[in-house]
Design a protein around this motif. Structure first.
Motif, PDB file in Angstrom:
ATOM      1  N   LEU A   2       0.383  -1.834  -0.129  1.00  0.00           N
ATOM      2  CA  LEU A   2       0.105   0.269   0.281  1.00  0.00           C
ATOM      3  C   LEU A   2       1.005   1.304   0.015  1.00  0.00           C
ATOM      4  CD1 LEU A   2      -2.720   1.211   0.298  1.00  0.00           C
ATOM      5  CD2 LEU A   2      -2.720   1.288   2.872  1.00  0.00           C
ATOM      6  N   ASP A   3       2.308   1.493   0.508  1.00  0.00           N
ATOM      7  CA  ASP A   3       2.873   2.299   0.465  1.00  0.00           C
ATOM      8  C   ASP A   3       3.484   2.667  -0.322  1.00  0.00           C
ATOM      9  OD1 ASP A   3       2.393   3.082   3.407  1.00  0.00           O
ATOM     10  OD2 ASP A   3       3.863   1.550   4.244  1.00  0.00           O
ATOM     11  N   GLN A   4       4.005   1.645  -1.724  1.00  0.00           N
ATOM     12  CA  GLN A   4       4.713   1.660  -2.229  1.00  0.00           C
ATOM     13  C   GLN A   4       3.372   2.370  -3.215  1.00  0.00           C
ATOM     14  OE1 GLN A   4       5.743  -2.043  -3.310  1.00  0.00           O
ATOM     15  NE2 GLN A   4       7.862  -1.380  -2.996  1.00  0.00           N
ATOM     16  N   ILE A   5       2.303   1.946  -3.596  1.00  0.00           N
ATOM     17  CA  ILE A   5       0.977   1.777  -4.175  1.00  0.00           C
ATOM     18  C   ILE A   5       0.997   4.110  -3.993  1.00  0.00           C
ATOM     19  CG2 ILE A   5      -1.296   2.719  -4.630  1.00  0.00           C
ATOM     20  CD1 ILE A   5      -1.466  -0.803  -4.276  1.00  0.00           C
ATOM     21  N   LEU A   6       0.595   4.787  -2.613  1.00  0.00           N
ATOM     22  CA  LEU A   6       0.463   5.753  -2.391  1.00  0.00           C
ATOM     23  C   LEU A   6       1.699   6.909  -2.947  1.00  0.00           C
ATOM     24  CD1 LEU A   6      -1.036   4.794   1.037  1.00  0.00           C
ATOM     25  CD2 LEU A   6      -2.168   6.103  -0.797  1.00  0.00           C
ATOM     26  N   GLN A   7       2.920   6.223  -3.036  1.00  0.00           N
ATOM     27  CA  GLN A   7       3.539   6.748  -3.124  1.00  0.00           C
ATOM     28  C   GLN A   7       4.374   6.494  -4.659  1.00  0.00           C
ATOM     29  OE1 GLN A   7       5.689   8.230  -1.206  1.00  0.00           O
ATOM     30  NE2 GLN A   7       7.189   9.155  -3.186  1.00  0.00           N
ATOM     31  N   LEU A   8       3.783   5.572  -4.806  1.00  0.00           N
ATOM     32  CA  LEU A   8       3.584   6.103  -6.873  1.00  0.00           C
ATOM     33  C   LEU A   8       2.870   7.447  -6.645  1.00  0.00           C
ATOM     34  CD1 LEU A   8       4.061   5.314  -9.607  1.00  0.00           C
ATOM     35  CD2 LEU A   8       2.445   3.689  -9.593  1.00  0.00           C
ATOM     36  N   MET A  84      -9.918  10.176   5.437  1.00  0.00           N
ATOM     37  CA  MET A  84      -9.530  11.290   6.039  1.00  0.00           C
ATOM     38  C   MET A  84      -8.065  11.651   5.649  1.00  0.00           C
ATOM     39  SD  MET A  84     -10.836  11.605   9.876  1.00  0.00           S
ATOM     40  CE  MET A  84     -10.189  10.422  10.245  1.00  0.00           C
ATOM     41  N   ARG A  85      -7.783  11.101   4.111  1.00  0.00           N
ATOM     42  CA  ARG A  85      -6.886  11.133   3.658  1.00  0.00           C
ATOM     43  C   ARG A  85      -6.917  13.174   2.885  1.00  0.00           C
ATOM     44  NH1 ARG A  85      -4.263  10.102  -2.645  1.00  0.00           N
ATOM     45  NH2 ARG A  85      -2.200   9.552  -2.256  1.00  0.00           N
ATOM     46  N   LEU A  86      -5.349  13.253   3.142  1.00  0.00           N
ATOM     47  CA  LEU A  86      -5.084  15.091   3.345  1.00  0.00           C
ATOM     48  C   LEU A  86      -5.131  15.442   1.436  1.00  0.00           C
ATOM     49  CD1 LEU A  86      -2.776  16.000   6.026  1.00  0.00           C
ATOM     50  CD2 LEU A  86      -5.376  16.427   5.961  1.00  0.00           C
ATOM     51  N   ARG A  87      -5.724  16.556   1.655  1.00  0.00           N
ATOM     52  CA  ARG A  87      -5.332  17.059  -0.136  1.00  0.00           C
ATOM     53  C   ARG A  87      -4.212  17.447  -0.609  1.00  0.00           C
ATOM     54  NH1 ARG A  87     -10.581  18.184  -2.868  1.00  0.00           N
ATOM     55  NH2 ARG A  87     -11.891  18.104  -1.280  1.00  0.00           N
ATOM     56  N   PRO A  88      -3.382  16.981  -1.483  1.00  0.00           N
ATOM     57  CA  PRO A  88      -2.024  17.546  -1.999  1.00  0.00           C
ATOM     58  C   PRO A  88      -2.249  18.568  -1.314  1.00  0.00           C
ATOM     59  CG  PRO A  88      -3.444  16.256  -4.003  1.00  0.00           C
ATOM     60  CD  PRO A  88      -4.225  16.692  -3.232  1.00  0.00           C
ATOM     61  N   GLY A  89      -2.417  20.522  -1.924  1.00  0.00           N
ATOM     62  CA  GLY A  89      -2.033  21.177  -1.285  1.00  0.00           C
ATOM     63  C   GLY A  89      -2.298  21.465  -0.112  1.00  0.00           C
ATOM     64  N   SER A  90      -2.326  20.514   0.954  1.00  0.00           N
ATOM     65  CA  SER A  90      -2.447  20.244   2.268  1.00  0.00           C
ATOM     66  C   SER A  90      -1.691  19.780   2.960  1.00  0.00           C
ATOM     67  CB  SER A  90      -3.988  19.686   3.007  1.00  0.00           C
ATOM     68  OG  SER A  90      -5.162  20.701   2.658  1.00  0.00           O
ATOM     69  N   ASP A  91      -0.631  18.973   1.974  1.00  0.00           N
ATOM     70  CA  ASP A  91      -0.073  18.348   3.305  1.00  0.00           C
ATOM     71  C   ASP A  91       1.750  18.679   2.741  1.00  0.00           C
ATOM     72  OD1 ASP A  91       1.724  15.342   3.465  1.00  0.00           O
ATOM     73  OD2 ASP A  91       0.546  14.358   1.165  1.00  0.00           O
ATOM     74  N   PRO A  92       2.143  18.389   4.470  1.00  0.00           N
ATOM     75  CA  PRO A  92       3.426  19.236   4.700  1.00  0.00           C
ATOM     76  C   PRO A  92       4.626  18.439   3.688  1.00  0.00           C
ATOM     77  CG  PRO A  92       2.162  19.150   6.219  1.00  0.00           C
ATOM     78  CD  PRO A  92       1.341  18.020   5.042  1.00  0.00           C
ATOM     79  N   ALA A  93       4.677  17.347   3.443  1.00  0.00           N
ATOM     80  CA  ALA A  93       4.951  16.139   2.282  1.00  0.00           C
ATOM     81  C   ALA A  93       5.450  17.285   1.524  1.00  0.00           C
ATOM     82  CB  ALA A  93       4.800  15.382   2.365  1.00  0.00           C
ATOM     83  N   LEU A  94       4.670  18.142   0.323  1.00  0.00           N
ATOM     84  CA  LEU A  94       4.251  17.574  -1.055  1.00  0.00           C
ATOM     85  C   LEU A  94       4.786  20.147  -0.507  1.00  0.00           C
ATOM     86  CD1 LEU A  94       1.568  16.150  -2.479  1.00  0.00           C
ATOM     87  CD2 LEU A  94       4.078  15.579  -2.737  1.00  0.00           C
ATOM     88  N   ASP A  95       4.931  20.474   0.205  1.00  0.00           N
ATOM     89  CA  ASP A  95       5.047  21.638   0.698  1.00  0.00           C
ATOM     90  C   ASP A  95       6.083  21.665  -0.513  1.00  0.00           C
ATOM     91  OD1 ASP A  95       4.119  24.746   0.827  1.00  0.00           O
ATOM     92  OD2 ASP A  95       6.057  24.232   2.881  1.00  0.00           O
ATOM     93  N   GLY A  96       6.210  23.355  -1.480  1.00  0.00           N
ATOM     94  CA  GLY A  96       6.928  23.848  -2.354  1.00  0.00           C
ATOM     95  C   GLY A  96       7.490  22.890  -3.306  1.00  0.00           C
TER      96      GLY A  96
END
Length: 204
Positions: A2-8, A84-96
């Motif tokens: 699952l982690d691999q799918i989410l990362q992809l 309760m998955r965060l939207r991309p724009g709210s995900d700190p890991a994707l900031d910037g």
């Protein structure tokens, strides 16, 4: 796994979202608003009234209304508030790393836009294909509509794909109900409704 799918999923999202340009942001903000698609469906409903009559058209409108309510409510209560998955724009890991043209405080999985648009498109395709020759083009709507959510930074591709699947499942359910009601209301028209006698589907 699952982690691999989410990362992809995130990797594909970053790539697709990165294709955007500030020059086109206004266009995609226009596309993502549901009300801006109303003229297309006014035309489709006119064709329904023209070829199937007002009583049958009202039945179809009622079924679409029920379909939208069912799809929208299940999308929110069975998925968004459960995962309760965060939207991309709210995900700190994707900031910037992404262009969050539009943000939302609601959850991401699954996409309500994708579910609702695919549900309606699939339902109309199955009902009107015998009468309107190029009904397959209706699937351009959920494709473009849903991509706007990726472009704007509101949904991951997996949100969209799962939304499509859920929308189709909901449409199949309502199609069963529609068929039962249709055959009771129009018992003498069943043959014509399912298999029009004209050699070619109506094209205008």
């Amino acid at each position: 796994m699952l982690d691999q799918i989410l990362q992809l999923d995130k990797t594909v999202f970053v790539f697709l979202n990165g294709l955007g340009s500030a020059y086109f942001d206004g266009l995609w903000l226009l596309i993502t608003k549901q009300i801006n698609w109303v003229p297309i469906f006014v035309i489709i409903l006119y064709l329904v009234f023209k070829h199937l009559g007002w009583r049958h058209a009202l039945l179809i409108i009622g079924m679409i209304t029920l379909l939208l309510i069912l799809t929208d409510q299940t999308t929110n209560h069975l998925f968004k508030y459960r995962f309760m998955r965060l939207r991309p724009g709210s995900d700190p890991a994707l900031d910037g790393l992404i262009r969050a043209v539009k943000t939302s405080s609601t959850f991401s999985f699954i996409s309500g836009h994708a579910s609702n648009s695919m549900a309606v498109a699939f339902f109309l395709f199955k009902v009107l294909k015998p009468y309107l020759k190029f009904m397959g083009f209706i699937f351009l709507w959920p494709m473009v509509f849903a991509y706007s959510r990726i472009y704007l930074g509101l949904h991951y591709p997996l949100d969209i794909l799962c939304g499509y699947v859920w929308g189709i499942l909901m449409a199949l359910l309502i199609l069963k109900l529609y068929t039962v009601i249709r055959d009771k209301i129009f018992p003498n028209q069943k043959e014509n409704v399912d298999r029009p006698k004209n050699a070619e589907p109506i094209t205008n």
